[in-house]
Design an enzyme around this catalytic site. Structure first.
Site, PDB file in Angstrom:
ATOM      1  N   CYS A 161      27.043  55.650  39.452  1.00 27.46           N
ATOM      2  CA  CYS A 161      27.624  56.885  38.741  1.00 27.46           C
ATOM      3  C   CYS A 161      27.008  57.774  39.254  1.00 27.46           C
ATOM      4  O   CYS A 161      27.566  59.084  38.616  1.00 27.46           O
ATOM      5  CB  CYS A 161      27.651  56.611  37.244  1.00 27.46           C
ATOM      6  N   HIS A 292      25.665  64.356  31.536  1.00 24.44           N
ATOM      7  CA  HIS A 292      26.531  63.307  32.128  1.00 24.44           C
ATOM      8  C   HIS A 292      27.464  62.582  30.673  1.00 24.44           C
ATOM      9  O   HIS A 292      28.509  62.491  31.114  1.00 24.44           O
ATOM     10  CB  HIS A 292      25.552  61.975  32.556  1.00 24.44           C
ATOM     11  N   HIS A 325      35.171  58.021  32.114  1.00 22.51           N
ATOM     12  CA  HIS A 325      33.940  58.088  32.949  1.00 22.51           C
ATOM     13  C   HIS A 325      34.582  57.610  34.273  1.00 22.51           C
ATOM     14  O   HIS A 325      35.307  56.492  34.587  1.00 22.51           O
ATOM     15  CB  HIS A 325      32.995  57.364  32.523  1.00 22.51           C
TER      16      HIS A 325
END
Lengths: 397, 83, 348
Positions: A161, A292, A325
């Site tokens: 990620c 994030h 995400h």
């Protein structure tokens, strides 16, 4: 670390559940619009479906009619790359003869995802070798380079990620070293049953719209898309308007656990410190932080702790509520958002946040918030303990 | 085989605890941290193990924390919820 | 900036450790193994227990085990087994990532339903899991990077490792090239290449398919040029596309090419080499994208010994007798099927 030269950013491109290009994405985010829903492109037998953010209607994929020739991830990467190239005033023709690098982060874009193939292989059917051939053609950085007939380094970063953020930091280093004149850098990832099942199995997905940093956060919503920036050498960008400058990049590994972040955010703190020192900036010079903020209990707790320690009075928000995400694409998409918001002087509401969690020492902005300052920071925390941070400066365009 | 015995066996097999014998896992031993030494990734794998081998579903990790304390608590939950 | 090669750790079809690679180079004859009656090169991981306790390995798959084994051997070779590794970066290049665990994850939901997808297999199937295991086992807290670019993986990742050192982000880079083989891969190769994979592997026969699947891990401890080099230096890493802009091969360097019996790549070697002499060592470790790391390991050993070793195998095409390098440079050249190339220039 000592300060390093900043790198000019001349073009932006992105698509995600928030919108199919930069302008549409910002319009939707500042209007507080988001569209999480159960996945429509694949089915599973999970008893409770977690929500995802798919790309809106009207997406046109650029490569031949036969969509099956390349993976969807490669197509998304190309859409964002073409947007960014146009935005920077280039086209395929004018890039010819330049040394152009491509550095793209992804998570699933290069995994041997072939459940159709494998189901047939395990059973009695003859597996379709076309699926394997597509996999072998579908390296995102390579597809972008080949489609535009570029000559230069290619790299597909697979740091889970944080991939998109790392790709931008790496692209800048290539330019400083003179390995090329231009770099197309960012991230891309498609939504797949494989990742959907994987994240569900980790029990970190939410059956409701995700709520980053909220007391009642239940997990993340997956998303898909791509985000790219054009990095240019000093000599090429001298007389052009700049969208932004990449001022700093820092990265560090928790070396703690395969899936859990370090409880004190050691790696994240080190990555932030490195990015600040490369940029030669103090924390109070940062106008806002793009967190994030996935909406999982662990991630948001650690991030809030670190933000309260390093940036106690800097406003921050998560855009994951609008995009979901997007894994390897997240760093690329959020770099574009961070730059666009910095230039606009305003950040959107951190959607999904309403009730503060007493365990979190700082909370994100609740509504569109004006920001003052010339620098903004975007952070990515990844599976495997990677933490990556980029700092952008306001553009002159 | 009792639920407890089967649990110990599948724990060792599915979590690859090759260095542990079933007898070494006592019924009241802590499964996480000190004790058997499992971690958060084992916890979610345990949810799958319980589903796969006993047909019992565990939906929420936070609410289910007490179930994961020991073989005793886990076996009691399985027995109470087995189809 | 030049990079010093301070240590090497390898496990592949020829055995494990630099000594095994060196003796293979001395012997000059490949030893090919076999899986399911088909020639194949496999990498051993048995020695890993000397470095990592068994309990710590319980969730670690074959791919990550090869990775850890190569990494620990490289550290040992450098004499860095017990040092602070907070400024040691980890960079891993892989063409396919962990294949076996990817399929095990698919097994978990194809066999038992999506609700039984295994989180452990999923986590370990992600491409950077191996790098994460290295960082954790070694407490290497500096940046970590995993790159996948098929045949270009090694040169591409090396380019970024070089910038980390140049920019002072790290003091050393633990650099590895890793790929694994598996049943599905062998099936696919048979479908694609038919019986072309019966061996022997003839790298210099560019127009013929003679590849044999291989696997392994090749690791290097790299440092800035101001640091001592036990093997030699990597001077320059260049990537490009021969179809767009023809590669310029260094005139005075000896060449080690990554030709590995793949017809699709063979044509590019033929075109770029234009009849020039070269060495190729794929018959020692087989064909796989990250094998470019093994070419680099051979280059490192050759620089250390100041000897260009005989290319193994039966074909005479590029066969060279062992000869002294005499401070000459060595360039590794790797092509992908689309004309993309990576050049790694090395010297003493």
């Amino acid at each position: 670390m000592t300060a390093l030269a900043s790198i000019a950013i001349t073009g932006l491109g992105c698509l995600s559940g928030a919108g199919l290009h930069v302008t549409e994405s910002l319009e939707n985010m500042f209007a507080g619009i988001r569209n999480p829903q159960p996945p429509t492109k694949f089915t599973t037998d999970h008893p409770v479906a977690s929500l995802v953010l798919e790309l809106g209607e009207g997406l046109k994929l650029p490569l031949d009619e036969q969509e099956s020739r390349y993976s969807r991830t490669c197509q998304l990467a190309l859409v964002a790359a073409l947007q960014a190239i146009t935005d920077a005033g280039w086209d395929a023709e004018s890039l010819r003869g330049k040394r152009v690098g491509v550095c793209i982060g992804t998570t699933v874009g290069c995994a041997l995802n072939c459940d159709e193939f494998y189901r047939a292989y395990k059973g009695d059917d003859t597996p379709d070798m076309g699926i394997m051939e597509r996999f072998l053609r579908s390296n995102p950085a390579d597809v972008v380079a080949r489609h535009l007939k570029l000559d230069g380094p290619t790299q597909t970063v697979v740091n889970a990620c944080s991939s998109g953020t790392d790709a931008i930091g790496i692209g800048a280093a290539w330019l400083r070293a003179g390995a090329c004149d231009i770099v197309i850098a960012g991230g891309a990832d498609e939504l797949l049953r494989l990742t959907y099942s994987g994240f569900s199995s980790l029990m970190i997905t939410a059956p409701e719209p995700c709520k980053p940093f909220d007391l009642h956060r239940k997990g993340l919503n997956l998303g898909e898309g791509a985000g790219m920036v054009i990095l240019e050498s000093e000599s090429l960008s001298r007389d052009k308007p700049k969208k932004s400058f990449l001022q700093g990049y820092g990265s560090a590994c928790d070396a703690y656990h395969l899936t859990a972040p370090h409880p004190e955010g050691e790696g994240l703190k080190r990555a932030i410190a490195e990015a600040l020192s490369v940029a030669d900036l103090a924390p109070d010079q940062i106008a806002f932080v793009n967190a994030h903020g996935t909406g999982t209990p662990d991630n948001d707790r650690v991030e809030s702790r670190v933000l309260s320690e390093v940036f106690p009075s800097v406003p921050f928000s998560s855009t994951k509520g609008y995009t979901g995400h997007t894994l390897g694409a997240a760093g690329g998409i959020e770099a574009v958002f961070t730059i666009a918001c910095l230039n606009r002087g305003e950040i959107p509401a951190s959607i999904g946040f309403s009730t503060p969690d007493p365990e979190l020492p700082v909370t994100p902005v609740r509504g569109p918030t004006p920001i003052r300052g010339d620098f903004a920071l975007s952070e990515s925390l990844a599976f495997g303990g990677n933490n990556s941070v980029v700092i952008f400066a306001k553009g002159d365009a | 085989m009792s639920v407890k015995e089967k649990l110990k066996q599948v724990l060792i097999e599915d979590l690859n605890l090759e260095d542990v014998e079933p007898d070494e896992i006592t019924d009241d031993m802590a499964l996480f941290g000190e004790g058997l030494g499992l971690d958060s990734l084992d916890a979610v794998e345990l949810v799958i193990i319980v589903q796969k081998h006993f047909g019992v579903e565990i939906k929420d990790m936070v609410e289910s924390r007490p179930i994961f304390e020991s073989i005793n608590t886990l076996a009691a939950y399985i027995e109470a919820n087995q189809p | 900036m030049r990079m010093a090669i301070q240590g090497v750790g390898v496990t592949g079809g020829f055995g494990c450790g630099v000594d095994a690679l060196t003796s293979a180079l001395h012997r000059g004859e490949p030893i090919v193994g076999e899986v399911d009656g088909v020639p194949a090169y496999q990498a051993a991981i048995e020695g890993l227990g000397d470095f990592v306790p068994k309990r710590a390995l319980r969730r670690i798959d074959h791919f990550s085990k090869m990775t850890l084994f190569g990494a620990f051997m490289a550290l040992k070779d450098t004499g860095l087994s017990d040092v602070d590794r907070s400024r040691m970066g980890v960079v891993i290049a892989t063409g396919y990532g962990t294949l076996q665990t990817t399929f095990k994850f698919l097994d978990s939901y194809l066999d038992f339903g999506y609700a039984c997808s295994s989180p452990t297999h999923f986590s370990n199937s992600v491409h950077n899991a191996a790098a994460a295991h290295v960082s954790m086992q070694m407490q290497a807290t500096a940046p970590s990077l995993t790159v996948t670019q098929f045949e270009m993986s090694v040169s591409s990742a090396l380019l970024s490792a070089q910038q980390w050192l140049a920019e002072g982000r790290v003091d050393q880079v633990l650099f590895g090239a890793v790929d694994e083989s598996c049943e599905v891969l062998r099936y696919c190769r048979k479908e694609f290449f038919g019986d072309g994979e019966q061996g022997p592997l003839r790298p210099a026969n560019f127009s013929e398919q003679s590849a044999i699947a291989g696997e392994g891990a090749a690791f290097f401890v790299l440092a800035a040029e101001t640091q001592p080099a036990a093997y030699g230096y990597i001077d320059e890493v260049i990537l490009g596309n021969h179809a767009t802009c023809p590669v310029k091969l260094p005139i005075s360097d000896e060449l080690i090419v990554g030709a590995d019996g793949h017809q699709a790549c063979g044509q590019w070697y033929q075109e770029a080499l234009k009849g020039r002499e070269f060495a190729a060592y794929a018959p020692f470790y087989g064909s796989f994208p990250a094998a470019a790391g093994f070419d680099l390991a051979v280059a490192a050993v050759s620089l250390r010994d100041q000897t260009l070793y005989t290319s193994p195998g039966a074909d005479a095409g590029g066969r060279l007798l062992p000869r002294k390098l005499d401070q000459q440079g060595l360039t590794c050249l790797k092509f992908g099927g689309g004309g993309e190339y990576g050049l790694i220039r090395c010297s003493s």
